[in-house]
Design an enzyme around this catalytic site. Structure first.
Site, PDB file in Angstrom:
ATOM      1  N   HIS A 120      24.189 -10.604  36.000  1.00 18.31           N
ATOM      2  CA  HIS A 120      23.631  -9.372  35.581  1.00 18.31           C
ATOM      3  C   HIS A 120      22.204  -9.363  36.320  1.00 18.31           C
ATOM      4  O   HIS A 120      21.928  -8.204  36.943  1.00 18.31           O
ATOM      5  CB  HIS A 120      23.542  -9.207  34.035  1.00 18.31           C
ATOM      6  N   GLU A 121      21.444 -10.374  36.072  1.00 20.23           N
ATOM      7  CA  GLU A 121      20.146 -10.138  36.483  1.00 20.23           C
ATOM      8  C   GLU A 121      20.159 -10.351  37.976  1.00 20.23           C
ATOM      9  O   GLU A 121      19.225  -9.838  38.755  1.00 20.23           O
ATOM     10  CB  GLU A 121      19.226 -11.295  36.023  1.00 20.23           C
ATOM     11  N   HIS A 138      20.180  -7.019  39.328  1.00 12.46           N
ATOM     12  CA  HIS A 138      18.870  -6.281  39.233  1.00 12.46           C
ATOM     13  C   HIS A 138      18.039  -7.044  40.327  1.00 12.46           C
ATOM     14  O   HIS A 138      17.143  -6.271  41.147  1.00 12.46           O
ATOM     15  CB  HIS A 138      17.978  -6.660  37.984  1.00 12.46           C
ATOM     16  N   GLU A 179      19.964  -0.290  36.307  1.00 10.69           N
ATOM     17  CA  GLU A 179      21.179  -0.912  35.508  1.00 10.69           C
ATOM     18  C   GLU A 179      22.543  -0.977  36.322  1.00 10.69           C
ATOM     19  O   GLU A 179      23.406  -1.783  36.088  1.00 10.69           O
ATOM     20  CB  GLU A 179      21.210  -0.212  34.133  1.00 10.69           C
TER      21      GLU A 179
END
Lengths: 551, 551
Positions: free
Chosen positions: A312-313, A316, A342
């Site tokens: 997830h990160e 980003h 997001e």
């Protein structure tokens, strides 16, 4: 090492009038870059605070951040910057002289300048003071699961947000909200001085999702609700779960760490331009596209948490590292919105890491990394895929799966909008929360601690923020579908661990686009030929989970 | 989070005249604290750069530091600060209204204000530009061991330093240097416009060692030379070394790391107010007394390097963590001088960690930490003490032992003073260096790489800095002797690992004193009843090494 930009005295408007657009623009960007350097410093200090800082430094770090914020505010509201922007606004030949990225820099910096100058210092101070008291009250209230202890602070937050919106409307930085408000006043026969907060949510939403219309959000969210509530009920009724014993049990943290670093690097995280560390709450921050700091966390008896957090990160981080290099350090290179940001984390977390091709590639590596886990050795990618994609309604948003997550967001959206616009009172929040939890997820909330007190957002005045999580997932599905159509054999590539093809497509089509456009919806339209559309998202979830749960 | 101190408009001198001393002082310290917060931020950014930062972030970090330096300079030279200091200078009742720490804050901030305002921006810029080119040239020159490639840059550094000193003399911030210069001109029959650089070294020295007189330095250094050159020759002639095989060989880095953390904590390093990490060149920095960042480095086949580095930096850190809490964030709480700072690292590194009591306590822990090292298990504290205290003349300053180290410093002092004051030319440096190396340490320098090109200091204009290393060791001996007289049974305490008794004495007598006094010599006089004295240092070295080498 002196910088000259700050020591120069403000030029008079007559002097500026004789300068070329290019010269004015260069003077503007010199100032914007200095501001950007200070923002980068602030990002680094905040990363350090979460990841490295010793505990006794909390007060001195707060002092440093506060002084830095003061310096930034001074620079951001300086008359020099104001005169430059004013002079540029007068010029008729802007679009002949400047390219679209440069024009966007003027648009964006004018907006920020207006926003920073229109709030009275007293209000900004009151806001900061409220935030620190309010967080403390929320922590206490949550500990005791007693909403009444937090209620007065939530009311103060609502009041201060309403004041901020009123100033912004007057200052002309949220036209859409103003229009809604005027229309509501007219239809209700109210005068300008009568109390009416219609349209206020629109203004708050645009702090996080610029240019996005609240009425479009309502359409999207109501479609999701209509389709997901029955889907969730159906899954629940099936009363079946795939075996997930092989994502639980003993996963050595050091080995998990190595694995996370390996996968994030393979996805495309540039470790020469960023770091991956550990913090209590995973986040992506840092100082610059060349200095991105992301974090994750590992749980010894749950493999999914660490790797999912990392991926997830990483999503980003790829956005941050992929920002436009030609316009580095200027506003146009910054992320378009929280929702679009997001979308990049969710695209990698869900479209990629929750997919069969990903586990086809990754599972053999995992078996290699944990040779002692005998139970893992015979597992198939299909089994791992099923284990990772478990749907289970729960009370806590941050633990939710991709099917139930939107309901957590929609619930908050409905409550916070009604609260800000005056349709409900603060005291109504817990009962409304619990009723919606029952309606959307079939759960009985017995304690506010796991109900309306679970998130910190409202305690720091973050109202209008929650919708960006679900906007992000809708963006993600639509962007991934477009990528799939554009990249031949994407699934085959992913199944071989060839991630750069997708990363590079996102670099070009999303990351480098930065804040060139005025809203996420504009980006989606230019990219996919369609406006943002919840039906693709509903179809993605329905097809996927109908198969997994054999509905 | 706005700070009000910066947004306030400068008050007129008439307005200030009507305010109380206390009110003026409070306005002054509010500004000094903001400046201190910015300095803290800069310290954190520099620590991060050495310890954490990914490689591609070098350019963006330089931008951030440069913008921050510009902001600090603006604040430091603001007319508001200037008017406050000016008004305070007029007041007759200062010492009735303010305590000695507060008076010191005025003295120190007035000095910094003068220094920051008197240099023309062009000179500061030329200096920064020279530094970055000069470092590059030095790196190249050292690689090729070719002094001629660095020589023009060294000449430019000398020229720019001379210009800076001339501005400072005119601005009245280095009175001692000005007096020396005037006297020299008079005795040589020179006019004010004739070239004469006598006294310039005094000015440069005071950038690092405020208030210390160059002629006292000459006396101290000539005494050291007279006594240490024969001592070194005697040790060399003995042609004997104690066995040091048990500090070499395989020392697992992870275990060394644990051991270093354990010892530094036991000495008194507060890990809630600081961190110990690893970097190429060990240093102590950070953001605040509550946020001290120190580093060390480990070599797998040399145990002494890592632990010595750690203890040395722990000494620096105890000073930082022990700074005056009542006057935190203001100049008086800062370290008095580089020499006094170095005295704290050297006191722990040499007086403690190179002593028999220390190894009486530490050796059993070391044996426990490295149970696989069978050769260690039978070693006595005496043997370990001897191994750690090996004297061996070498070419490289940073590898030198405590007996030969001063000669490296004195050599540099003599050369850099002669260079700045015009007694030698840049081209003379290598031959002079080599001749002195032969005279003081009996070594033939065959390559400038290990001779006059080994240190980076001159490449960044750090002339006047080297003496503080040896001043530090003289301070250390004298301070430790006083501590020993004041603390009953100090040796016994150290032999039991009871370090806090010494740490607390230093906290009170050195660290909390900060910059209250005007020079390190004043501190020493107040503390020990005597001025700084090299004879104690000579006696310490002579006695210790006469015993170790059986001279």
């Amino acid at each position: 090492m002196l910088r000259s930009t700050m020591t120069v005295l403000a030029k008079s408007s007559t002097e500026l009038r004789s300068e070329s657009v290019r010269s004015l623009y260069d003077q503007l960007t010199a100032r914007l870059k200095d501001l950007n350097h200070l923002n980068g410093i602030s990002g680094l200090l905040q990363w350090d605070q979460e990841v490295m800082m010793p505990s006794k430094a909390a007060a001195s770090r707060a002092d440093q951040l506060s002084t830095l914020a003061g310096v930034s505010h001074e620079m951001q509201t300086s008359s020099t910057l104001g005169s430059l922007l004013e002079e540029l606004e007068q010029r008729q030949d802007l679009s002949a002289e400047l390219n679209p990225y440069e024009l966007a820099n003027i648009r964006l910096s004018r907006k920020t300048y207006k926003e920073e100058t229109l709030l009275p210092v007293e209000l900004v101070k009151a806001n900061a003071a409220l935030n620190s008291k309010s967080v403390g009250a929320w922590v206490e209230a949550r500990k005791e699961s007693d909403f009444s202890k937090f209620a007065p602070f939530l009311q103060d937050q609502v009041n201060i947000l309403r004041q901020k919106v009123a100033y912004k409307m007057k200052g002309g930085v949220c036209e859409e909200a103003r229009k809604i408000n005027e229309k509501a006043r007219a239809s209700l026969g109210l005068t300008e001085t009568d109390e009416c907060y219609k349209g206020y949510y629109q203004a708050l939403l645009n702090d996080y999702e610029p240019g996005f219309k609240d009425d479009r959000l309502q359409v999207l969210f109501s479609d999701l609700k209509q389709n997901l509530v029955p889907l969730i009920a159906k899954i629940k009724a099936k009363n079946f779960q795939h075996d997930n014993s092989y994502i639980e049990g003993d996963f050595d943290v050091k080995k998990q760490t190595e694995f996370s670093h390996r996968i994030s690097k393979q996805i495309g995280f540039d470790t020469d331009a960023g770091r991956l560390d550990v913090s209590t709450h995973p986040f992506t921050g840092g100082a610059h596209p060349t200095d991105v700091r992301m974090t994750t966390r590992y749980t010894i008896n749950n493999f999914q948490e660490g790797i999912t957090g990392t991926i997830h990160e990483t999503g980003h981080s790829l956005y941050e590292q992929g920002r436009n290099k030609e316009f580095v350090d200027t506003p146009v290179s910054q992320a378009l919105s929280l929702g679009v940001h997001e979308s990049q984390s969710l695209l990698w977390e869900r479209m990629v890491a929750l997919s069969k091709p990903f586990w086809t590639y990754t599972l053999p590596l995992l078996k290699e990394q944990f040779p002692d886990r005998e139970d893992l050795q015979a597992v198939t990618p299909e089994q791992y895929y099923n284990a990772f994609n478990r749907v289970e309604p729960g009370f806590i948003r941050i633990e939710a799966d991709e099917v139930t997550y939107p309901m957590h967001v929609i619930l908050r959206y409905e409550i916070e909008k009604a609260l800000v616009e005056g349709d409900i009172q603060v005291a109504d929040v817990p009962a409304l929360w619990n009723a919606k939890m029952k309606e959307y997820l079939g759960l009985e909330v017995t304690e506010d601690r796991i109900g309306c007190l679970q998130d910190t957002h409202w305690a720091v005045g973050l109202i209008g923020y929650f919708p960006t999580y679900t906007l992000g997932s809708i963006y993600a599905v639509q962007i991934f579908a477009t990528a799939k159509a554009a990249i031949p054999n994407l699934d085959e590539n992913l199944a071989k661990g060839e991630f750069p093809v997708l990363k590079e497509w996102l670099n070009k089509n999303v990351h480098e686009q930065g804040s060139l456009r005025e809203s996420g919806d504009d980006l989606i339209f230019d990219l996919t030929g369609k406006h943002l559309d919840s039906s693709l998202y509903v179809k993605y979830l329905t097809d996927k989970y109908t198969a997994i749960y054999d509905l």
